[in-house]
Design a protein around this motif. Structure first.
Motif, PDB file in Angstrom:
ATOM      1  N   ASP A  47       0.834  -1.210   0.000  1.00 21.19           N
ATOM      2  CA  ASP A  47       0.000   0.000   0.000  1.00 21.19           C
ATOM      3  C   ASP A  47       0.870   1.261   0.000  1.00 21.19           C
ATOM      4  OD1 ASP A  47      -2.314  -1.488   0.009  1.00 21.19           O
ATOM      5  OD2 ASP A  47      -2.617  -1.361   2.184  1.00 21.19           O
ATOM      6  N   CYS A  48       1.950   1.248   0.779  1.00 24.89           N
ATOM      7  CA  CYS A  48       2.866   2.400   0.820  1.00 24.89           C
ATOM      8  C   CYS A  48       3.518   2.605  -0.546  1.00 24.89           C
ATOM      9  CB  CYS A  48       3.942   2.184   1.885  1.00 24.89           C
ATOM     10  SG  CYS A  48       3.359   2.389   3.572  1.00 24.89           S
ATOM     11  N   CYS A  49       3.890   1.505  -1.192  1.00 25.04           N
ATOM     12  CA  CYS A  49       4.513   1.611  -2.511  1.00 25.04           C
ATOM     13  C   CYS A  49       3.542   2.185  -3.540  1.00 25.04           C
ATOM     14  CB  CYS A  49       5.009   0.238  -2.980  1.00 25.04           C
ATOM     15  SG  CYS A  49       6.666  -0.148  -2.394  1.00 25.04           S
ATOM     16  N   LEU A  50       2.287   1.807  -3.452  1.00 32.46           N
ATOM     17  CA  LEU A  50       1.294   2.320  -4.401  1.00 32.46           C
ATOM     18  C   LEU A  50       1.078   3.826  -4.203  1.00 32.46           C
ATOM     19  CD1 LEU A  50      -1.277  -0.630  -4.377  1.00 32.46           C
ATOM     20  CD2 LEU A  50       0.414  -0.067  -6.145  1.00 32.46           C
ATOM     21  N   LEU A  51       1.122   4.277  -2.945  1.00 29.00           N
ATOM     22  CA  LEU A  51       1.031   5.717  -2.680  1.00 29.00           C
ATOM     23  C   LEU A  51       2.267   6.432  -3.235  1.00 29.00           C
ATOM     24  CD1 LEU A  51      -0.329   5.679   0.996  1.00 29.00           C
ATOM     25  CD2 LEU A  51      -1.548   6.500  -1.036  1.00 29.00           C
ATOM     26  N   ALA A  52       3.425   5.799  -3.053  1.00 27.50           N
ATOM     27  CA  ALA A  52       4.663   6.365  -3.587  1.00 27.50           C
ATOM     28  C   ALA A  52       4.606   6.445  -5.109  1.00 27.50           C
ATOM     29  CB  ALA A  52       5.857   5.514  -3.154  1.00 27.50           C
ATOM     30  N   GLN A  53       4.033   5.434  -5.717  1.00 28.63           N
ATOM     31  CA  GLN A  53       3.934   5.390  -7.180  1.00 28.63           C
ATOM     32  C   GLN A  53       3.103   6.559  -7.711  1.00 28.63           C
ATOM     33  OE1 GLN A  53       1.555   2.165  -8.997  1.00 28.63           O
ATOM     34  NE2 GLN A  53       3.419   1.611 -10.108  1.00 28.63           N
ATOM     35  N   LYS A  54       1.983   6.839  -7.054  1.00 27.75           N
ATOM     36  CA  LYS A  54       1.135   7.959  -7.481  1.00 27.75           C
ATOM     37  C   LYS A  54       1.867   9.292  -7.361  1.00 27.75           C
ATOM     38  CE  LYS A  54      -3.300   5.762  -6.295  1.00 27.75           C
ATOM     39  NZ  LYS A  54      -4.474   5.801  -5.383  1.00 27.75           N
ATOM     40  N   ALA A  55       2.546   9.480  -6.233  1.00 25.87           N
ATOM     41  CA  ALA A  55       3.268  10.738  -6.018  1.00 25.87           C
ATOM     42  C   ALA A  55       4.411  10.897  -7.017  1.00 25.87           C
ATOM     43  CB  ALA A  55       3.794  10.795  -4.592  1.00 25.87           C
ATOM     44  N   ALA A  56       5.129   9.807  -7.282  1.00 20.97           N
ATOM     45  CA  ALA A  56       6.255   9.862  -8.229  1.00 20.97           C
ATOM     46  C   ALA A  56       5.771  10.157  -9.643  1.00 20.97           C
ATOM     47  CB  ALA A  56       7.029   8.548  -8.193  1.00 20.97           C
ATOM     48  N   GLN A  57       4.611   9.588 -10.002  1.00 21.74           N
ATOM     49  CA  GLN A  57       4.052   9.848 -11.327  1.00 21.74           C
ATOM     50  C   GLN A  57       3.610  11.302 -11.456  1.00 21.74           C
ATOM     51  OE1 GLN A  57       1.047   6.784 -11.414  1.00 21.74           O
ATOM     52  NE2 GLN A  57       2.406   5.275 -12.388  1.00 21.74           N
ATOM     53  N   LEU A  58       3.009  11.851 -10.385  1.00 18.12           N
ATOM     54  CA  LEU A  58       2.604  13.257 -10.403  1.00 18.12           C
ATOM     55  C   LEU A  58       3.823  14.172 -10.499  1.00 18.12           C
ATOM     56  CD1 LEU A  58      -0.251  13.238  -7.721  1.00 18.12           C
ATOM     57  CD2 LEU A  58      -0.513  13.700 -10.163  1.00 18.12           C
TER      58      LEU A  58
END
Length: 424
Positions: A247-258
């Motif tokens: 779940d933490c990685c998925l949140l990181a993924q969204k932020a990195a993509q933004l």
């Protein structure tokens, strides 16, 4: 900055003794009192000392132009904006030099340590740190904050994590006495969290990561927020909370993509691959590792090698030996094609060498490499997980050769190394 500190800094930077600075102007004992802020000389003495030390008048006001330039340069470095930091370097150096202010040059030389570390010039940063060390006694508290912070980062890059933690804690103590922007406190908290992670102090790592994350979110710092989520994922993974880590990685993924940060997206994909591997989801793990390599295509070699190794090990664990060997060869070629690749990334030379020999049929060279190079090397670096894995491979090799005494020795070593890794 007080007059005495300013004079002392200027004198030290010119390599002058107190006798040389005071000659023909005042006594050495009086200069010593001035430098220790125990006496205030008249304007005529100040003028003569400034002239001898090359200090320009009118540079003691608050927030001079050079200071704003230095801080803008520093912010670019903190944001890991290499292009902006490179672009500003020459202009900041010239502005600080032309200011005739020792304080300006001290800030420049302090920030230069951070700049060289950003460029991954470890030897240059070490040399810059040695020169600044000589001026420590003359630094005021704001300067000492950056001094300890950058010495902490230098130690971290040298893999001296206990030293890094000690230096960061000195910086943290000084931070509490100064007014700094939220992004500065977030940066130091994140660096402390990284160091605690390296030392396998999970709960301290979580504490500082959450602090850095809260401060970063308040400033809408997407990149730092993504980095914090990745670090939290690593902590939860080590605690066995795999789903929470995902779940933490998925949140990181969204932020990195933004943030449109390709390298950071590649790092997130790598961590997702590791987590899927832990869940025995081979196809998903491989897919994430392959995506990671795509996003890391322009990244520094070390960032790519770590993912090649993870992909290789995943193929090997799934008994897909053909793809494992292919990945090992690809990683080996990357090292060969890079100038000084084998020496500068010696650990990966060992990793890929071990698997190439293992997958090619082992033999005496495989035994020699593990026994005399790989296991001692990773054990000395306290990379106990790698050392334990290779001790297990060597034990299996001896067991197949019916050398049971040797096999038992390396099985015991593998277990002991794993206990050291977990601190049990």
């Amino acid at each position: 900055m007080k007059l005495g500190d300013r004079l002392k800094l200027a004198r030290l930077m010119k390599g002058m003794t107190q006798e040389e600075a005071a000659e023909g102007i005042i006594s050495v004992s009086y200069l010593s009192k001035i430098e220790n802020n125990q006496a205030m000389p008249g304007e005529d003495v100040i003028e003569l000392l400034f002239r001898r030390l090359g200090i320009h008048r009118g540079q003691s006001g608050t927030a001079p132009g050079w200071f704003e330039s230095v801080m803008a340069w520093y912010k670019a470095m903190t944001d890991k904006n290499v292009a902006a930091a490179r672009e500003q370097y020459a202009a900041v150096r010239q502005q600080c030099s032309e200011s005739g202010d020792a304080e300006a040059m001290i800030y420049f030389h302090l920030m230069r340590i951070r700049y060289l570390l950003l460029l991954r010039d470890l030897k240059g940063a070490e040399a810059a740190a040695r020169s600044v060390r000589e001026w420590y006694e003359a630094l005021d508290e704001p300067m000492r904050y950056y001094y300890w912070k950058f010495f902490g980062l230098l130690s971290y890059c040298q893999e001296k994590y206990d030293d890094a933690l000690h230096f960061y804690q000195k910086a943290e103590a000084l931070l509490g006495t100064q007014r700094k922007p939220n992004w500065e406190e977030a940066d130091l908290s994140y660096l402390l969290a990284l160091t605690y992670s390296r030392l396998w102090k999970v709960f301290q790592c979580i504490r500082y990561t959450e602090r850095a994350l809260s401060l970063s979110q308040a400033e809408y710092e997407l990149r730092r927020g993504a980095e914090c989520h990745v670090l939290l994922a690593i902590c939860y993974r080590r605690c066995g909370e795999i789903d929470q880590a995902i779940d933490c990685c998925l949140l990181a993924q969204k932020a990195a993509q933004l943030a449109n940060d390709r390298l950071l997206i590649g790092i997130v994909e790598h961590n997702l691959g590791h987590l899927k591997a832990m869940k025995k989801q081979y196809r998903e793990a491989v897919q994430h590792y392959e995506h990671s390599l795509v996003y890391k295509s322009d990244a520094p070699l070390a960032d790519r090698l770590i993912t090649f190794l993870a992909l290789l090990r995943e193929h090997y664990a799934a008994q897909n030996y053909r793809k494992a060997l292919s990945t090992a060869e690809e990683g080996w070629q990357l090292l060969e094609q890079t100038e000084n690749g084998m020496t500068e990334h010696y650990e990966y030379y060992l990793h890929f060498s071990v698997y190439r020999l293992l997958l090619a049929g082992e033999g005496e060279e495989f035994e020699r490499l593990l026994k005399h190079e790989a296991i001692p090397y990773f054990q000395k670096r306290k990379e106990y997980e790698d050392a334990a894995q290779y001790a297990g491979y060597l034990a299996d090799y001896y067991a197949r050769a019916r050398q049971y005494k040797q096999a038992a020795h390396y099985y015991r070593l593998s277990c002991e190394l794993l206990r050291r890794r977990t601190g049990t």
